[in-house]
Write a protein that holds these residues in place. Structure first.
Motif, mmCIF file in Angstrom:
data_model
loop_
_atom_site.group_PDB
_atom_site.id
_atom_site.type_symbol
_atom_site.label_atom_id
_atom_site.label_comp_id
_atom_site.label_asym_id
_atom_site.label_seq_id
_atom_site.Cartn_x
_atom_site.Cartn_y
_atom_site.Cartn_z
ATOM 1 N N LEU A 104 0.824 -1.208 0.000
ATOM 2 C CA LEU A 104 0.000 0.000 0.000
ATOM 3 C C LEU A 104 0.860 1.260 0.000
ATOM 4 C CD1 LEU A 104 -2.835 -1.061 2.462
ATOM 5 C CD2 LEU A 104 -2.880 -1.056 -0.037
ATOM 6 N N ALA A 130 2.394 1.667 -3.501
ATOM 7 C CA ALA A 130 1.360 2.081 -4.446
ATOM 8 C C ALA A 130 0.916 3.524 -4.206
ATOM 9 C CB ALA A 130 0.171 1.137 -4.365
ATOM 10 N N THR A 131 0.906 3.953 -2.957
ATOM 11 C CA THR A 131 0.547 5.333 -2.636
ATOM 12 C C THR A 131 1.499 6.308 -3.326
ATOM 13 O OG1 THR A 131 -0.423 4.703 -0.528
ATOM 14 C CG2 THR A 131 0.265 6.989 -0.746
ATOM 15 N N GLU A 138 2.878 5.765 -6.121
ATOM 16 C CA GLU A 138 2.781 5.424 -7.539
ATOM 17 C C GLU A 138 3.912 4.522 -8.024
ATOM 18 O OE1 GLU A 138 2.123 8.990 -9.766
ATOM 19 O OE2 GLU A 138 0.309 9.471 -8.644
ATOM 20 N N LEU A 147 -7.435 -3.007 -2.679
ATOM 21 C CA LEU A 147 -6.212 -2.970 -3.474
ATOM 22 C C LEU A 147 -6.415 -2.288 -4.827
ATOM 23 C CD1 LEU A 147 -4.668 -6.489 -2.769
ATOM 24 C CD2 LEU A 147 -4.026 -4.279 -1.771
ATOM 25 N N TYR A 166 -5.639 1.335 -5.108
ATOM 26 C CA TYR A 166 -4.214 1.647 -5.120
ATOM 27 C C TYR A 166 -3.553 1.179 -6.419
ATOM 28 C CZ TYR A 166 -4.591 2.650 -0.140
ATOM 29 O OH TYR A 166 -4.931 3.188 1.077
ATOM 30 N N ASP A 167 -4.342 0.766 -7.379
ATOM 31 C CA ASP A 167 -3.862 0.238 -8.656
ATOM 32 C C ASP A 167 -3.014 -1.014 -8.495
ATOM 33 O OD1 ASP A 167 -5.164 2.178 -10.201
ATOM 34 O OD2 ASP A 167 -3.508 3.593 -9.943
ATOM 35 N N ILE A 168 -3.304 -1.791 -7.477
ATOM 36 C CA ILE A 168 -2.674 -3.104 -7.304
ATOM 37 C C ILE A 168 -3.660 -4.112 -7.875
ATOM 38 C CG2 ILE A 168 -1.739 -4.796 -5.688
ATOM 39 C CD1 ILE A 168 -1.156 -2.463 -3.779
#
Length: 114
Positions: A26, A29-30, A32, A68, A71-73
């Motif tokens: 996370l 991803a935060t 980017e 998820l 977060y673009d996961i």
């Protein structure tokens, strides 16, 4: 930009490793950073939708899976031979054949195992 794979292998409620791996995903991803997850071993228990951990076991980590996508996961991999069967399994996983699973780890600049 480095692409990171986080391999969750520890049981989600026996220690903090699985939660720490999800937290790292996370955070990356935060900021980017591209990050994917793969799940095996004891961590497969996180995929069960009918979890009800006790206060001693901590948070219901399964609930983090639904967030998820925000977060673009989007890539959560499970080896096909390890997949847990049943209707109470989170549907956001991608199964890989054993050969693809073993080559997966060489496709990333960084691999963290929890």
């Amino acid at each position: 930009m480095k692409h990171t794979l986080i391999h969750l292998n520890s049981s989600p409620y026996s220690n903090l490793s699985c939660k720490e791996g999800l937290d790292l995903a996370l955070v990356l991803a935060t900021f980017e950073q591209p990050v994917d997850l793969c799940i095996s071993g004891g961590a497969l228990a996180i995929l069960a939708t009918n979890q009800n951990p006790s206060a001693e076991q901590g948070k219901n980590l399964h609930k983090l899976l639904e967030g998820l996508e925000f977060y673009d996961i989007e890539n959560i991999f499970v080896e096909k031979s390890d997949q847990i069967a049943g209707s109470n399994i989170w549907q956001g996983i991608q199964t890989l054949e054993s050969q693809d699973w073993h080559s997966l780890f060489s496709n990333y600049q960084q691999v963290f195992r929890f």
